[in-house]
Design an enzyme around this catalytic site. Structure first.
Site, PDB file in Angstrom:
ATOM      1  N   ASP A 184     -37.912 -17.894   3.283  1.00  0.00           N
ATOM      2  CA  ASP A 184     -38.903 -16.995   3.280  1.00  0.00           C
ATOM      3  C   ASP A 184     -38.357 -15.580   2.845  1.00  0.00           C
ATOM      4  O   ASP A 184     -37.348 -15.291   3.612  1.00  0.00           O
ATOM      5  CB  ASP A 184     -40.019 -16.887   4.425  1.00  0.00           C
ATOM      6  CG  ASP A 184     -41.039 -15.924   4.096  1.00  0.00           C
ATOM      7  OD1 ASP A 184     -42.150 -16.458   3.708  1.00  0.00           O
ATOM      8  OD2 ASP A 184     -40.834 -14.694   4.306  1.00  0.00           O
ATOM      9  N   GLU A 255     -45.435 -29.613   7.346  1.00  0.00           N
ATOM     10  CA  GLU A 255     -45.692 -29.280   8.615  1.00  0.00           C
ATOM     11  C   GLU A 255     -46.373 -28.052   8.605  1.00  0.00           C
ATOM     12  O   GLU A 255     -45.863 -27.041   8.104  1.00  0.00           O
ATOM     13  CB  GLU A 255     -44.167 -29.086   9.189  1.00  0.00           C
ATOM     14  CG  GLU A 255     -43.249 -30.220   9.368  1.00  0.00           C
ATOM     15  CD  GLU A 255     -43.540 -31.243  10.187  1.00  0.00           C
ATOM     16  OE1 GLU A 255     -44.482 -31.071  10.980  1.00  0.00           O
ATOM     17  OE2 GLU A 255     -43.071 -32.537  10.123  1.00  0.00           O
ATOM     18  N   CYS A 289     -45.585 -22.249  15.547  1.00  0.00           N
ATOM     19  CA  CYS A 289     -46.512 -23.251  15.211  1.00  0.00           C
ATOM     20  C   CYS A 289     -47.311 -23.995  16.234  1.00  0.00           C
ATOM     21  O   CYS A 289     -48.343 -24.199  16.170  1.00  0.00           O
ATOM     22  CB  CYS A 289     -46.238 -24.311  13.899  1.00  0.00           C
ATOM     23  SG  CYS A 289     -44.764 -25.032  14.738  1.00  0.00           S
TER      24      CYS A 289
HETATM   25  P1  NAD Z   1     -47.472 -19.610   4.113  1.00  0.00           P
HETATM   26  O1  NAD Z   1     -48.058 -20.991   3.940  1.00  0.00           O
HETATM   27  O2  NAD Z   1     -47.989 -18.480   3.806  1.00  0.00           O
HETATM   28  O3  NAD Z   1     -45.982 -19.498   3.661  1.00  0.00           O
HETATM   29  C1  NAD Z   1     -45.083 -20.535   3.787  1.00  0.00           C
HETATM   30  C2  NAD Z   1     -43.824 -20.512   2.896  1.00  0.00           C
HETATM   31  O4  NAD Z   1     -44.386 -21.086   1.486  1.00  0.00           O
HETATM   32  C3  NAD Z   1     -43.394 -19.154   2.663  1.00  0.00           C
HETATM   33  O5  NAD Z   1     -41.880 -19.426   2.563  1.00  0.00           O
HETATM   34  C4  NAD Z   1     -44.002 -18.678   1.332  1.00  0.00           C
HETATM   35  O6  NAD Z   1     -43.195 -17.881   0.670  1.00  0.00           O
HETATM   36  C5  NAD Z   1     -44.076 -19.910   0.589  1.00  0.00           C
HETATM   37  N1  NAD Z   1     -44.919 -20.122  -0.488  1.00  0.00           N
HETATM   38  C6  NAD Z   1     -46.095 -19.456  -0.623  1.00  0.00           C
HETATM   39  N2  NAD Z   1     -47.134 -19.740  -1.681  1.00  0.00           N
HETATM   40  C7  NAD Z   1     -46.293 -20.980  -1.938  1.00  0.00           C
HETATM   41  C8  NAD Z   1     -46.757 -21.662  -3.181  1.00  0.00           C
HETATM   42  N3  NAD Z   1     -47.796 -21.395  -3.865  1.00  0.00           N
HETATM   43  N4  NAD Z   1     -45.850 -22.923  -3.510  1.00  0.00           N
HETATM   44  C9  NAD Z   1     -44.792 -23.173  -2.509  1.00  0.00           C
HETATM   45  N5  NAD Z   1     -44.576 -22.116  -1.453  1.00  0.00           N
HETATM   46  C10 NAD Z   1     -45.299 -21.100  -1.364  1.00  0.00           C
HETATM   47  O7  NAD Z   1     -47.290 -19.323   5.552  1.00  0.00           O
HETATM   48  P2  NAD Z   1     -46.842 -18.551   6.633  1.00  0.00           P
HETATM   49  O8  NAD Z   1     -48.010 -17.617   6.952  1.00  0.00           O
HETATM   50  O9  NAD Z   1     -45.743 -17.795   5.893  1.00  0.00           O
HETATM   51  O10 NAD Z   1     -46.391 -19.148   7.907  1.00  0.00           O
HETATM   52  C11 NAD Z   1     -47.046 -19.268   8.985  1.00  0.00           C
HETATM   53  C12 NAD Z   1     -47.860 -20.683   9.063  1.00  0.00           C
HETATM   54  O11 NAD Z   1     -46.899 -21.627   9.075  1.00  0.00           O
HETATM   55  C13 NAD Z   1     -48.577 -20.993  10.005  1.00  0.00           C
HETATM   56  O12 NAD Z   1     -49.868 -21.569   9.613  1.00  0.00           O
HETATM   57  C14 NAD Z   1     -47.814 -21.640  11.154  1.00  0.00           C
HETATM   58  O13 NAD Z   1     -48.415 -22.598  11.815  1.00  0.00           O
HETATM   59  C15 NAD Z   1     -47.064 -22.385  10.052  1.00  0.00           C
HETATM   60  N6  NAD Z   1     -45.981 -23.166  10.521  1.00  0.00           N
HETATM   61  C16 NAD Z   1     -45.824 -24.379  10.869  1.00  0.00           C
HETATM   62  C17 NAD Z   1     -44.700 -25.051  11.518  1.00  0.00           C
HETATM   63  C18 NAD Z   1     -44.780 -26.523  11.716  1.00  0.00           C
HETATM   64  O14 NAD Z   1     -43.620 -27.052  11.981  1.00  0.00           O
HETATM   65  N7  NAD Z   1     -45.922 -27.218  11.472  1.00  0.00           N
HETATM   66  C19 NAD Z   1     -43.644 -24.187  11.943  1.00  0.00           C
HETATM   67  C20 NAD Z   1     -43.758 -23.058  11.574  1.00  0.00           C
HETATM   68  C21 NAD Z   1     -44.890 -22.270  10.991  1.00  0.00           C
END
Ligand code: NAD
Length: 519
Positions: A184, A255, A289
């Protein structure tokens, strides 16, 4: 306010780890959550940079896979040692990029080292060809062989910048794959630092490339080219990535988000449960998460649990310090802070009560928000069912364990859960009925996460194909079955009476079924 400054020369060194077609002039700012200052500018990679990184990774894959698994393992064992030795550099970066407390940043060091050691020791055995039962006893020799899938694309969020960038890559690389990481933009420096350590330990640069930059463009470029996609992030984006992988018929592991429940049963050690609730709800300022956002307490223990929990939340030490003195840090982004405020304001406007917290703390830094406990949260309020991803937790009473299970399962998410009881057997029975990929008994979230030997993931909208455990490595492989036949063919050969063959085989199958021969 704590001034944020990278050590001299570090940024240039880290930027050297990025894969770009030529020097990338476009950059993105990284703001330090503790102060709001621009900490650094990172290259804003383009689609062609992803292409280049994938091409290089593809070219490097064959020779990387040809190395004996033990040789690959040694690189990750060396990484384990170096990571522990140089942890303070990493901890500073994690804190500067995420604003989390050092104690929470240390969890990333710990877990990354454990994962590196675990798979470095385990990979060789998992990747060995396995003898399987053949089609015809004694006549067919059958082996299951594992091959790497090729180039794995890793798309990771900002909240665990070391852990999520590296721990999923470790088993993938150990399995003989190469990879491309898109960290990110908020947390790319930590990822680059860790990849730099891996390279110091002997990992060839093309085996694990990094492209920094904006998510949607690069994420889609990566998911559109990699042979397997490992995505960590929100369920909303996970769906897009999953759809892209399905369209190309490549594997993916997702995830995703959670709205994790913690249950305090009537026989729980209440003091320990309060400890667990504090840790589980406010770790990483709730931006984890597996952090807890819903607490269900047996009505008989609620009068003991709630005041103690509120008192602890009110006295947690908040602040910005690059040492272990602080108990909870800052939120990471303005977007996250706004979501937190909106959820609390929406709940309060619809009748919920703030028992602790509920305010920004601008005197500590621009993105601080108090650890917040709500009661009276009900369906129709955003905090009831939506993931807040911040230091906000709702407490609800329950009257029977059946009701507690029903409430815990009343969510579209199914990531993690926690059950507090002195009766562990009962805890296990209840845990098995909770719709979550992992359930901790008498621990908030870390017992399952730290059990690296066991798979951990999400059910329902929280994800698919877990990390950790044997599956955490085998998911990055294709299975090939090889079988050698001798003396007789498996089917009725030409010149054999087919009707007679069918009768003999029918008799054989019935005998096997009756006697459990070869069972
Ligand atoms: P997000 O889905 O907005 O972004 C996640 C990543 O995907 C970022 O690096 C973002 O730049 C990228 N991204 C954005 N648009 C994309 C696209 N169209 N295609 C591919 N990649 C894209 O999530 P966030 O708000 O950055 O992170 C928080 C979320 O992540 C929360 O929902 C949290 O629960 C979840 N999370 C889950 C875990 C797990 O192991 N289950 C761990 C950490 C965070």
């Amino acid at each position: 306010m704590l001034a944020m400054q990278l050590p001299p020369g570090l940024l240039e060194k880290l930027r050297g780890g990025v894969t770009t077609v030529e020097d990338c002039n476009e950059t993105l700012p990284v703001r330090a959550p503790f102060s709001g200052e621009v900490l650094a500018r990172i290259p804003a990679g383009r689609e062609e940079d992803v292409e280049l990184a994938i091409d290089r990774a593809r070219a490097a894959q064959r020779s990387w896979a040809a190395l004996p698994a033990g040789d690959r393992g040694r690189i990750f064992l060396h990484f384990h040692d170096l990571l522990l030795e140089r942890q303070n550099e990493g901890l500073d970066l994690i804190q500067m990029e995420t604003g989390k407390a050092r104690r929470h940043a240390f969890e990333e060091i710990l877990d990354t080292a454990v994962v590196a050691r675990h798979y470095a020791w385990r990979a060789e055995r998992l990747l060995r060809p396995r003898r399987r039962r053949g089609a015809l006893p004694f006549l067919t020799s059958t082996w299951e062989v594992r091959h790497p899938v090729g180039v794995v694309g890793f798309i990771v969020p900002w909240n665990y910048p070391l852990n999520l960038a590296i721990t999923d890559a470790i088993p993938a690389l150990l399995a003989g794959n190469t990879g491309v990481l898109r960290p990110d933009p908020q947390s790319s420096l930590t990822a680059l630092w860790a990849v730099g350590l891996l390279r110091e330990c002997g990992l060839p640069a093309d085996v694990f490339g990094v492209v920094t930059g904006e998510g949607a463009t690069l994420g889609q470029a990566l998911a559109g080219r990699a042979d397997y996609v490992m995505f960590t992030g929100s369920s909303r984006t996970g769906r897009l990535v999953g759809r892209q992988a399905a369209e190309r018929l490549v594997g993916c592991s997702l995830e995703l988000g959670g709205k994790n429940p913690l249950l305090v049963l009537a026989d729980a050690d209440v003091k320990a449960a309060v400890d667990g609730a504090v840790r589980g709800s406010f770790v990483g300022a709730g931006q984890v998460c597996v952090s807890i956002e819903r607490i269900y307490v047996d009505r008989s223990v609620l009068p003991r649990f709630l005041p103690e929990f509120a008192a602890r939340a009110k006295t947690l030490k908040l602040g910005a310090a690059l040492d272990y003195s602080i108990e909870m840090g800052s939120l990471t982004s303005e977007r996250q802070l706004r979501t937190v405020e909106e959820h609390v304001e929406d709940a309060v406007s619809k009748g919920a009560t703030v028992i602790a917290g509920g305010r920004r703390r601008p005197e500590l830094g621009p993105l601080f928000y108090e650890p917040t406990i709500l009661t009276g949260v009900a369906p129709g309020m955003r905090a009831y069912a939506e993931e807040t991803f911040g230091p906000v937790v709702s407490v609800y009473p329950f009257d029977t364990e059946e009701e507690a299970i029903r409430l815990a399962n009343e969510s579209r998410y199914g990531l993690s859960a926690s059950v507090w009881t002195r009766d562990v057997r009962k805890g296990r029975r209840l845990a098995a009925r909770i719709e979550a990929g992992s359930v901790n008994i008498n621990e908030a979230y870390a017992a399952t996460w730290g059990s690296t030997d066991a798979a951990i993931g999400g059910v329902k909208e929280s994800g698919m194909r877990p990390r950790h455990g044997d599956e955490g490595l085998l998911k990055y492989t294709e299975t090939q079955t090889i079988a050698a036949q001798r003396w007789l063919p498996v089917g009725a050969g030409y010149g054999v009476d087919a009707a007679k063959y069918a009768r003999v085989m029918t008799l054989l199958l019935k005998t096997v079924r009756r006697t459990r021969l070869f069972g």
